[in-house]
Design an enzyme around this catalytic site. Structure first.
Site, short mmCIF file in Angstrom:
data_model
loop_
_atom_site.label_atom_id
_atom_site.label_comp_id
_atom_site.label_asym_id
_atom_site.label_seq_id
_atom_site.Cartn_x
_atom_site.Cartn_y
_atom_site.Cartn_z
N LYS A 1 0.85 -1.19 0.00
CA LYS A 1 0.00 0.00 0.00
C LYS A 1 0.88 1.24 0.00
CE LYS A 1 -4.44 1.19 0.46
NZ LYS A 1 -5.63 0.53 -0.04
N GLY B 1 -25.91 3.41 3.29
CA GLY B 1 -25.04 4.02 2.27
C GLY B 1 -25.50 3.59 0.89
N VAL C 1 -21.02 1.46 -4.79
CA VAL C 1 -21.16 0.01 -4.66
C VAL C 1 -22.62 -0.36 -4.38
CG1 VAL C 1 -20.51 -2.03 -3.33
CG2 VAL C 1 -18.79 -0.28 -3.82
N ALA C 2 -23.23 0.33 -3.42
CA ALA C 2 -24.58 -0.08 -2.99
C ALA C 2 -25.61 0.11 -4.10
CB ALA C 2 -24.99 0.71 -1.75
P1 NAD Z 1 -19.23 5.96 -1.93
O1 NAD Z 1 -18.49 7.10 -1.34
O2 NAD Z 1 -19.58 5.97 -3.37
O3 NAD Z 1 -20.58 5.71 -1.11
C1 NAD Z 1 -20.71 5.83 0.27
C2 NAD Z 1 -22.14 6.29 0.54
O4 NAD Z 1 -22.34 6.27 1.94
C3 NAD Z 1 -22.42 7.70 0.06
O5 NAD Z 1 -23.62 7.72 -0.69
C4 NAD Z 1 -22.55 8.51 1.36
O6 NAD Z 1 -23.47 9.58 1.22
C5 NAD Z 1 -23.06 7.45 2.29
N1 NAD Z 1 -22.83 7.71 3.70
C6 NAD Z 1 -21.74 8.26 4.29
N2 NAD Z 1 -21.93 8.30 5.63
C7 NAD Z 1 -23.14 7.75 5.88
C8 NAD Z 1 -23.88 7.52 7.05
N3 NAD Z 1 -23.43 7.83 8.26
N4 NAD Z 1 -25.09 6.93 6.93
C9 NAD Z 1 -25.59 6.59 5.73
N5 NAD Z 1 -24.92 6.81 4.58
C10 NAD Z 1 -23.71 7.38 4.65
O7 NAD Z 1 -18.35 4.67 -1.55
P2 NAD Z 1 -18.39 3.25 -2.26
O8 NAD Z 1 -17.32 3.20 -3.30
O9 NAD Z 1 -19.79 2.88 -2.60
O10 NAD Z 1 -17.85 2.34 -1.06
C11 NAD Z 1 -18.70 2.02 0.03
C12 NAD Z 1 -17.90 1.25 1.07
O11 NAD Z 1 -17.36 0.07 0.48
C13 NAD Z 1 -16.71 2.01 1.65
O12 NAD Z 1 -16.54 1.63 2.99
C14 NAD Z 1 -15.54 1.49 0.83
O13 NAD Z 1 -14.31 1.59 1.54
C15 NAD Z 1 -15.94 0.06 0.63
N6 NAD Z 1 -15.34 -0.56 -0.55
C16 NAD Z 1 -15.52 0.01 -1.77
C17 NAD Z 1 -14.95 -0.61 -2.88
C18 NAD Z 1 -15.13 -0.02 -4.26
O14 NAD Z 1 -14.86 -0.73 -5.24
N7 NAD Z 1 -15.60 1.21 -4.38
C19 NAD Z 1 -14.21 -1.80 -2.74
C20 NAD Z 1 -14.07 -2.36 -1.47
C21 NAD Z 1 -14.65 -1.72 -0.38
#
Ligand code: NAD
Length: 357
Positions: free
Chosen positions: A88, A193, A197-198
């Site tokens: 990293k 969230g 991803v979601a």
């Molecule tokens: P993102 O930033 O696109 O989405 C995160 C969402 O969470 C946003 O819509 C934000 O408004 C919401 N959020 C923040 N705080 C919140 C709260 N307290 N309550 C409710 N909603 C809240 O991020 P992502 O890329 O979708 O990643 C989501 C998670 O998955 C992160 O923890 C990230 O580290 C993990 N992750 C992502 C990937 C990837 O490929 N993007 C891979 C592995 C892990």
């Protein structure tokens, strides 16, 4: 240019864990400092993203972060059966900025050349594709799917979509194990969230007939989920306590803590967020409550699989993502058989894969 490289001896650091190499790259003229930690390259060259973070209070914060994250990548890559080790980068960001200067990315490019390909990196928190285009003008050791040359399938969607597909297969494995159900129809999910991803994940769950309750701090995202998937709207502060079958953390990590764990009603926790457990002891607390936890770094490996397996066909990628479900099934069964937590078993399997390589 006054870019210098050194290899500080961090063997006394609490997070050291036998790291193979730690490179510090510094250019005081431009205020650049980065740490590249290579934890373990037994399975192959190290892979892991490059974080740009302006909020470190001191050097030790940055070192702690890079050591912890690179070790995590060793485990994640091994558990996902990737022929790569873990590493990293963290770039100590300038206060008040969110992304690196071009000069920082050029300095990073030189630092990657210094390591001669035993480590390759790409986007993470605070770094973007455009930043790696700059680093890519200096070094071949950047690993960003869209920078790849002709002959490579460049699938739309990028890592979040593949993370979502992997999480989906992980959820199916968890529901099957805990609830004995092969299909997700009418299974109740609480999704915290609604980010990159979601969003595709909810679309997949909805297509299978799942019932969704969602929460996000962004009301527009919640409104869209209600409209598109008929999702019930929850509140960010208590979505994790909803009376549902599966809690799907997809915002930030750390919300499963001593303060919250007893109020969780879901039977399964399976989501994308990194570092879902505030402390390692939470794995035991969930087990004691009979809640099946899909270890975060096992279920959310789809993004890294997508980035690392450049050159793989779409079918090969999908097969690897589906395998996340197979790995989780192995973790769940072994945790039952050995009366251990799923988090412990994930670590044990990762270590076995590293040792047997
Ligand atoms: P993102 O930033 O696109 O989405 C995160 C969402 O969470 C946003 O819509 C934000 O408004 C919401 N959020 C923040 N705080 C919140 C709260 N307290 N309550 C409710 N909603 C809240 O991020 P992502 O890329 O979708 O990643 C989501 C998670 O998955 C992160 O923890 C990230 O580290 C993990 N992750 C992502 C990937 C990837 O490929 N993007 C891979 C592995 C892990």
């Amino acid at each position: 240019m006054a870019l210098t490289f050194s290899y500080p001896d961090l063997s006394a650091h609490p997070a050291y864990d036998n790291h193979e190499k730690i490179l510090m790259a510094e250019d005081a003229d431009i205020g650049f400092k980065a740490y590249i930690a290579l934890h373990n390259t037994k399975r192959g060259p190290a892979r892991g993203g490059c974080r740009y973070w302006p909020h470190y209070n001191n050097d030790n914060d940055a070192i702690n972060d890079v050591l912890r994250l690179s070790k995590g990548m060793t485990y994640k890559n091994a558990l996902a059966n990737l022929k790569y080790g873990g590493g990293k980068t963290v770039i100590v960001g300038k206060v008040g900025t969110t992304n690196p200067d071009p000069s920082f990315m050029m300095a990073l490019g030189h630092a990657l050349n210094e390591l001669q390909g035993i480590y390759e990196t790409g986007e993470d928190v605070g770094t973007r594709l455009e930043d790696f285009k700059i680093a890519g003008s200096i070094t071949d050791f950047v690993r960003v799917r869209s920078l790849e040359k002709a002959g490579v399938i460049d699938l739309p969607g990028g890592p979040p979509l593949y993370t979502a597909i992997g999480v989906y297969h992980g959820i199916k494995a968890a529901v099957k194990h805990k609830m004995g159900k092969d299909v997700l129809r009418d299974i109740r999910f609480a999704v915290k969230g609604l980010g990159s991803v979601a969003t595709p994940l909810c679309a997949l769950l909805h297509a299978d007939g799942a019932k969704l309750t969602v929460a996000d701090i962004d009301p527009a995202k919640v409104a869209r989920a209600a409209k598109e998937w008929g999702a019930k709207i929850g509140h960010p502060d208590d979505i994790m306590f909803e009376d549902v079958d599966v809690y799907v953390p997809c915002a930030l990590g750390g919300d499963i803590s001593a303060d919250t764990v007893d109020a969780i009603q879901a039977k399964v926790i399976a989501g994308a967020a990194n570092n879902q457990l505030a402390t390692p002891e939470m794995a035991e607390a969930l087990k004691a409550r009979g809640i099946l936890y899909a270890p975060d770094y096992a279920i959310n490996a789809g993004g890294v699989i997508n980035v690392v397996e450049i050159g793989a066909s779409h079918e090969e990628l999908i097969a690897k993502l589906r395998h996340i479900g197979v790995t989780l099934d192995e973790i769940f069964k072994r945790a039952d058989a050995e009366d251990k937590t799923t988090a412990e078993i994930a670590d044990i399997i990762a270590l076995e894969r590293i040792a047997s390589h």
